[in-house]
Design a protein around this motif. Structure first.
Motif, mmCIF file in Angstrom:
data_model
loop_
_atom_site.group_PDB
_atom_site.id
_atom_site.type_symbol
_atom_site.label_atom_id
_atom_site.label_comp_id
_atom_site.label_asym_id
_atom_site.label_seq_id
_atom_site.Cartn_x
_atom_site.Cartn_y
_atom_site.Cartn_z
ATOM 1 N N UNK A 16 0.842 -1.198 0.000
ATOM 2 C CA UNK A 16 0.000 0.000 0.000
ATOM 3 C C UNK A 16 0.876 1.247 0.000
ATOM 4 N N UNK A 17 1.897 1.259 0.846
ATOM 5 C CA UNK A 17 2.821 2.399 0.877
ATOM 6 C C UNK A 17 3.428 2.628 -0.506
ATOM 7 N N UNK A 18 3.902 1.561 -1.136
ATOM 8 C CA UNK A 18 4.509 1.703 -2.454
ATOM 9 C C UNK A 18 3.520 2.267 -3.476
ATOM 10 N N UNK A 19 2.258 1.858 -3.406
ATOM 11 C CA UNK A 19 1.274 2.366 -4.373
ATOM 12 C C UNK A 19 1.048 3.866 -4.184
ATOM 13 N N UNK A 20 1.029 4.325 -2.940
ATOM 14 C CA UNK A 20 0.861 5.755 -2.673
ATOM 15 C C UNK A 20 2.112 6.521 -3.098
ATOM 16 N N UNK A 21 3.272 5.981 -2.768
ATOM 17 C CA UNK A 21 4.519 6.648 -3.157
ATOM 18 C C UNK A 21 4.630 6.754 -4.676
ATOM 19 N N UNK A 22 4.138 5.764 -5.405
ATOM 20 C CA UNK A 22 4.138 5.829 -6.869
ATOM 21 C C UNK A 22 3.245 6.974 -7.348
ATOM 22 N N UNK A 23 2.078 7.121 -6.748
ATOM 23 C CA UNK A 23 1.166 8.205 -7.123
ATOM 24 C C UNK A 23 1.733 9.584 -6.791
ATOM 25 N N UNK A 24 2.626 9.652 -5.819
ATOM 26 C CA UNK A 24 3.182 10.931 -5.368
ATOM 27 C C UNK A 24 4.386 11.391 -6.196
ATOM 28 N N UNK A 25 4.880 10.569 -7.081
ATOM 29 C CA UNK A 25 6.094 10.894 -7.828
ATOM 30 C C UNK A 25 5.832 11.866 -8.968
ATOM 31 N N UNK A 117 5.964 8.398 5.702
ATOM 32 C CA UNK A 117 6.717 7.565 4.782
ATOM 33 C C UNK A 117 7.769 8.378 4.045
ATOM 34 N N UNK A 118 8.708 7.684 3.442
ATOM 35 C CA UNK A 118 9.692 8.300 2.564
ATOM 36 C C UNK A 118 8.987 8.776 1.295
ATOM 37 N N UNK A 119 9.457 9.867 0.741
ATOM 38 C CA UNK A 119 8.881 10.337 -0.522
ATOM 39 C C UNK A 119 9.657 9.808 -1.729
ATOM 40 N N UNK A 120 10.605 8.924 -1.479
ATOM 41 C CA UNK A 120 11.371 8.309 -2.565
ATOM 42 C C UNK A 120 10.463 7.415 -3.410
ATOM 43 N N UNK A 121 10.824 7.199 -4.671
ATOM 44 C CA UNK A 121 10.027 6.291 -5.507
ATOM 45 C C UNK A 121 10.018 4.873 -4.935
ATOM 46 N N UNK A 122 8.958 4.148 -5.180
ATOM 47 C CA UNK A 122 8.933 2.739 -4.762
ATOM 48 C C UNK A 122 9.904 1.953 -5.631
ATOM 49 N N UNK A 123 10.260 0.756 -5.189
ATOM 50 C CA UNK A 123 11.171 -0.045 -6.017
ATOM 51 C C UNK A 123 10.499 -0.456 -7.322
ATOM 52 N N UNK A 124 11.279 -0.520 -8.391
ATOM 53 C CA UNK A 124 10.711 -0.957 -9.674
ATOM 54 C C UNK A 124 10.496 -2.469 -9.674
ATOM 55 N N UNK A 125 9.792 -2.933 -10.693
ATOM 56 C CA UNK A 125 9.642 -4.366 -10.897
ATOM 57 C C UNK A 125 8.810 -5.072 -9.856
ATOM 58 N N UNK A 126 7.800 -4.390 -9.305
ATOM 59 C CA UNK A 126 6.970 -5.002 -8.270
ATOM 60 C C UNK A 126 5.865 -5.859 -8.856
#
Length: 136
Positions: A16-25, A117-126
């Motif tokens: 869930x965190x990664x999905x939000x961080x992706x939307x924030x990029x 959370x960190x504002x860094x991009x989520x890891x690729x290839x998920x």
């Protein structure tokens, strides 16, 4: 050591965190998160929708009212952009140029901030995608 249920809950929270961080990029980062043969705007929204549903079911009771309000604002905006009448929002060009997508990023950044959370991009290839000709 975590048991199976705790491991599942941790994984649900992480995704869930990664999905939000992706939307924030920024748009360029968002576009780089997915292969060229998929509709990237759709993938961002579908990933969020699935992950939010899982998170809400498993961990929703752990949210503060501020966290829930920020997620609800993002969710409401994405839902308002959905439907056949709004297909213009679901292109790479729209992600780059449309003010609705700028608002998505702003709302997602707000969620990132209130969740701590960190504002860094989520890891690729998920995810795994089946491309044209049936190849991943």
């Amino acid at each position: 050591m975590m048991d199976e249920k705790e491991t599942l809950r941790a994984s649900t929270a992480q995704h869930f965190e990664w999905s939000i961080r992706a939307l924030a990029q920024s748009t360029d980062v968002q576009l780089s998160l997915f292969p060229d043969f998929v509709c990237k705007a759709d993938e961002l929204a579908l990933d969020y929708e699935e992950r939010w549903g899982n998170f809400r079911e498993e961990l929703g009771e752990s949210l503060t009212s501020e966290q829930l309000d920020s997620i609800s604002a993002l969710d409401k905006h994405l839902r308002a952009m959905s439907g056949l009448q709004n297909e213009k929002f679901w292109t790479d060009e729209s992600m780059v140029n449309d003010p609705e997508w700028r608002l998505v990023r702003e709302l997602a950044l707000r969620v990132v901030a209130v969740m701590g959370w960190s504002s860094e991009p989520p890891p690729p290839g998920r995810s795994i995608y089946i491309g044209p000709n049936g190849r991943a």
